[in-house]
Design a protein around this motif. Sequence first.
Motif, PDB file in Angstrom:
ATOM      1  N   ALA A 115       5.965 -18.007 -17.840  1.00 45.55           N
ATOM      2  CA  ALA A 115       4.377 -17.321 -17.900  1.00 45.55           C
ATOM      3  C   ALA A 115       4.041 -17.360 -16.379  1.00 45.55           C
ATOM      4  CB  ALA A 115       3.510 -18.593 -18.445  1.00 45.55           C
ATOM      5  N   GLY A 116       4.485 -17.998 -15.589  1.00 44.15           N
ATOM      6  CA  GLY A 116       4.028 -18.084 -13.895  1.00 44.15           C
ATOM      7  C   GLY A 116       4.800 -16.753 -13.566  1.00 44.15           C
ATOM      8  N   GLN A 117       5.952 -16.376 -14.025  1.00 47.41           N
ATOM      9  CA  GLN A 117       6.643 -15.018 -13.620  1.00 47.41           C
ATOM     10  C   GLN A 117       5.855 -13.888 -13.853  1.00 47.41           C
ATOM     11  OE1 GLN A 117      10.449 -14.148 -15.625  1.00 47.41           O
ATOM     12  NE2 GLN A 117      11.271 -13.390 -13.369  1.00 47.41           N
ATOM     13  N   GLU A 177      -0.012 -21.272 -14.194  1.00 41.89           N
ATOM     14  CA  GLU A 177       0.802 -20.304 -14.723  1.00 41.89           C
ATOM     15  C   GLU A 177      -0.181 -19.320 -15.472  1.00 41.89           C
ATOM     16  OE1 GLU A 177       2.586 -22.431 -18.571  1.00 41.89           O
ATOM     17  OE2 GLU A 177       3.957 -22.305 -17.095  1.00 41.89           O
ATOM     18  N   LYS A 178      -1.297 -19.872 -16.246  1.00 39.60           N
ATOM     19  CA  LYS A 178      -2.391 -18.776 -16.760  1.00 39.60           C
ATOM     20  C   LYS A 178      -3.051 -18.117 -15.989  1.00 39.60           C
ATOM     21  CE  LYS A 178      -2.432 -21.859 -20.869  1.00 39.60           C
ATOM     22  NZ  LYS A 178      -3.639 -22.776 -21.641  1.00 39.60           N
ATOM     23  N   GLY A 179      -3.041 -18.434 -14.521  1.00 38.93           N
ATOM     24  CA  GLY A 179      -4.323 -17.628 -13.690  1.00 38.93           C
ATOM     25  C   GLY A 179      -5.457 -18.157 -13.918  1.00 38.93           C
ATOM     26  N   GLU A 180      -5.820 -19.366 -14.145  1.00 35.25           N
ATOM     27  CA  GLU A 180      -7.306 -19.492 -14.598  1.00 35.25           C
ATOM     28  C   GLU A 180      -7.760 -20.434 -13.145  1.00 35.25           C
ATOM     29  OE1 GLU A 180      -7.025 -22.295 -17.633  1.00 35.25           O
ATOM     30  OE2 GLU A 180      -7.009 -20.644 -19.349  1.00 35.25           O
ATOM     31  N   PHE A 181      -6.941 -20.837 -12.327  1.00 27.72           N
ATOM     32  CA  PHE A 181      -7.447 -21.436 -11.012  1.00 27.72           C
ATOM     33  C   PHE A 181      -6.799 -21.186  -9.994  1.00 27.72           C
ATOM     34  CE2 PHE A 181      -8.684 -24.227 -14.700  1.00 27.72           C
ATOM     35  CZ  PHE A 181     -10.155 -24.237 -14.694  1.00 27.72           C
TER      36      PHE A 181
END
Length: 252
Positions: A10-12, A79-83
């Motif tokens: 997910a981070g990738q 990894e979700k790009g929320e913070f």
Amino acid sequence: MIRIIALTEAGQKLGRQLEAELADSQLHFKPQPFAETVQRYFSDGNRLIMICATGIVMRTLSPVIANKHQDPAVLVLDEKGEFVIPLLSGHEGGANQWAVEIAEYLSATAVITTAKPYLQPQYAVGMGCERGCSEAHLRQHLEQCLARADLTIEQISSINSIDIKADEQGLIALAASLQLPFQCWNKQQLATVEAQLTMRSEYVYNTVGVYGVAESAALFAAQQLTGDSAEIVFAKHKTDKATCAIARSFPL
């Protein structure tokens, strides 16, 4: 250069999204050996976007952290790009503003923890240009940069450049028309903020003796305004004829 480090699938995926958006960036998925590779990137002055747990970043970088005036900016993202967390060099290295910009792009939340956000900042503009660049071109470029930085000309304290531009008529006329001081600094003065530049140009260094005119001049001038360290709030933006950057500092 910006090094994007991801440790999960997910981070990738998030890293690829950022790599496509950010100039001069490169994604590294599970680099090996991990600690040595990331430490080398950091020590070489690369800005880091770490898509992983904060604890991993701190344990990895702790052996090579120097001080806030030398260390490159480091952001940590989930990894979700929320913070988006500016972990190192928040003010001095521009990580705070960088976090805000990344968060805006991702529709995420920038988690700013450094002190003094409530104080009234002082802003300075740095500009460079090719010889004979017109006032009209410089003004248009400045106005576009101010708009993108969500600032007005009334918030700017001065226009700044390197001393070899002290006779540049376009810059002189621009500052005069805006009723702002036009200040020029020598390369020795500008070299004192070299570690805080968001990007470095070998070509510019070989030509004028500093790695960047606009950012260096903005940083040094902002620093003089308050006597405190400065940070880039709008990284160097260029046209085919001119460059512009904006820096700020906070009162002691």
